[in-house]
Design a protein around this motif. Structure first.
Motif, short mmCIF file in Angstrom:
data_model
loop_
_atom_site.label_atom_id
_atom_site.label_comp_id
_atom_site.label_asym_id
_atom_site.label_seq_id
_atom_site.Cartn_x
_atom_site.Cartn_y
_atom_site.Cartn_z
N MET A 131 23.55 37.23 42.91
CA MET A 131 24.63 37.61 41.92
C MET A 131 25.63 36.23 41.60
N ASN A 132 25.77 36.09 40.40
CA ASN A 132 26.25 34.85 39.80
C ASN A 132 27.95 35.07 39.81
N THR A 133 28.56 33.83 39.77
CA THR A 133 30.11 33.91 39.68
C THR A 133 30.52 34.73 38.39
N PRO A 134 31.30 35.58 38.63
CA PRO A 134 31.90 36.31 37.14
C PRO A 134 32.32 35.32 36.43
N LEU A 135 31.86 35.72 35.07
CA LEU A 135 32.17 34.78 34.06
C LEU A 135 33.64 34.91 33.50
N ILE A 136 34.23 35.96 33.62
CA ILE A 136 35.72 36.60 33.14
C ILE A 136 35.99 37.81 33.97
N VAL A 137 37.18 37.84 34.37
CA VAL A 137 38.03 38.90 34.74
C VAL A 137 39.04 39.50 33.99
N THR A 138 39.50 40.76 34.36
CA THR A 138 40.43 41.54 33.52
C THR A 138 41.68 40.55 33.32
N GLU A 139 42.22 40.00 34.43
CA GLU A 139 43.51 39.18 34.32
C GLU A 139 43.42 38.19 33.20
N GLN A 140 42.15 37.56 32.92
CA GLN A 140 42.14 36.80 31.90
C GLN A 140 42.19 37.11 30.56
N ILE A 141 42.10 38.71 30.28
CA ILE A 141 42.25 39.15 28.83
C ILE A 141 43.55 39.78 28.54
N ARG A 142 44.61 39.73 29.55
CA ARG A 142 45.79 40.49 29.23
C ARG A 142 46.44 39.84 27.94
N ASP A 143 46.45 38.30 27.80
CA ASP A 143 47.13 37.80 26.53
C ASP A 143 46.17 37.49 25.46
N LEU A 144 44.99 38.17 25.51
CA LEU A 144 43.97 37.90 24.35
C LEU A 144 44.17 39.24 23.44
N ALA A 145 44.08 38.99 22.17
CA ALA A 145 44.04 40.03 21.19
C ALA A 145 42.86 40.74 21.30
N VAL A 146 42.78 42.11 20.82
CA VAL A 146 41.52 42.93 20.71
C VAL A 146 40.23 42.28 19.89
N CYS A 153 30.82 41.71 32.40
CA CYS A 153 31.78 41.42 33.66
C CYS A 153 33.04 42.05 33.80
N LEU A 154 33.63 41.76 32.29
CA LEU A 154 34.88 42.74 32.30
C LEU A 154 34.79 44.19 32.67
N LEU A 155 33.96 45.00 32.26
CA LEU A 155 33.44 46.22 32.55
C LEU A 155 33.30 46.37 33.98
N ASP A 156 32.54 45.56 34.55
CA ASP A 156 32.49 45.66 36.12
C ASP A 156 33.58 45.32 36.92
N ASP A 157 34.42 44.44 36.36
CA ASP A 157 35.56 44.06 37.12
C ASP A 157 36.47 45.21 37.06
N LEU A 158 36.66 45.77 35.77
CA LEU A 158 37.53 47.04 35.63
C LEU A 158 37.14 48.25 36.67
N GLY A 159 35.86 48.45 36.57
CA GLY A 159 35.23 49.59 37.40
C GLY A 159 35.76 49.31 38.85
N THR A 160 35.58 48.14 39.38
CA THR A 160 35.95 47.76 40.57
C THR A 160 37.49 48.02 40.86
N GLN A 161 38.04 47.45 39.89
CA GLN A 161 39.85 47.55 40.11
C GLN A 161 40.04 49.26 40.17
N LYS A 162 39.58 50.02 39.26
CA LYS A 162 39.56 51.32 39.12
C LYS A 162 39.28 52.21 40.47
N ALA A 163 38.14 51.86 41.24
CA ALA A 163 37.91 52.40 42.29
C ALA A 163 38.92 51.93 43.32
N ALA A 164 39.03 50.83 43.59
CA ALA A 164 40.11 50.29 44.61
C ALA A 164 41.48 51.11 44.62
#
Length: 161
Positions: free
Chosen positions: A1-16, A29-40
């Motif tokens: 598995m490759n290193t994540p390209l982007i994680v949810t913390e990086q999008i907090r200040d981005l516009a839609v 990657c964002l969807l995967d990271d969000l799913g992992t955070q929700k499960a945790a």
């Protein structure tokens, strides 16, 4: 598995619009990271709920018993804090027995069961789709189609990221 390209913390200040312009792999990657955070978070919430019930469940039950109730909200003190313990009531009705009771009200008592029970008519969508055209057309004026919140999944066709 490759290193994540982007994680949810990086999008907090981005516009839609900026998020929408991300690449499919970045969105995946964002969807995967969000799913992992929700499960945790669900795991943490489950543990905390169990710990609170272990600590306060018996006392809340005692307070309810003293108040002469099996469910509902009680309040009590714990070291200067007010604990508000709620045990919601979840009522379920046996549909066959309700229908039977409604028929007794209608036939034996001569009353309208709608004065006592809600009677909800419903049509299964799969059945509706398979009905003959004249039957569908008869029911069509009673049918409204609404949409829910859209959801998306992004999967890598090759299996690797």
């Amino acid at each position: 598995m490759n290193t994540p390209l982007i994680v949810t913390e990086q999008i907090r200040d981005l516009a839609v619009a900026e998020i929408a312009d991300l690449s499919a792999p970045e969105l995946a990657c964002l969807l995967d990271d969000l799913g992992t955070q929700k499960a945790a978070l669900r795991c943490i919430e489950d543990k905390l709920d169990a710990a609170l019930d272990r600590r306060y469940g018996a006392r809340a039950g005692q307070c309810r018993a003293e108040a002469g109730k099996d469910t509902g909200t009680v309040r009590f003190d714990d070291n200067g804090f007010v604990v508000i313990a709620d045990l919601p009531k979840r009522v379920k009705w046996d549909q066959d027995r309700l229908r039977h009771a409604a028929e007794i009200i209608r036939q034996s008592w001569g009353d309208d069961p709608a004065d006592y029970v809600k009677i909800k008519l419903d049509v299964a969508e799969a059945a509706f789709a398979n009905w003959p055209r004249p039957v569908r057309e008869l029911f069509l004026p009673a049918r409204t189609v609404e949409t829910g919140k859209p959801s998306y999944r992004i999967e890598n066709q090759g299996g690797a990221r």
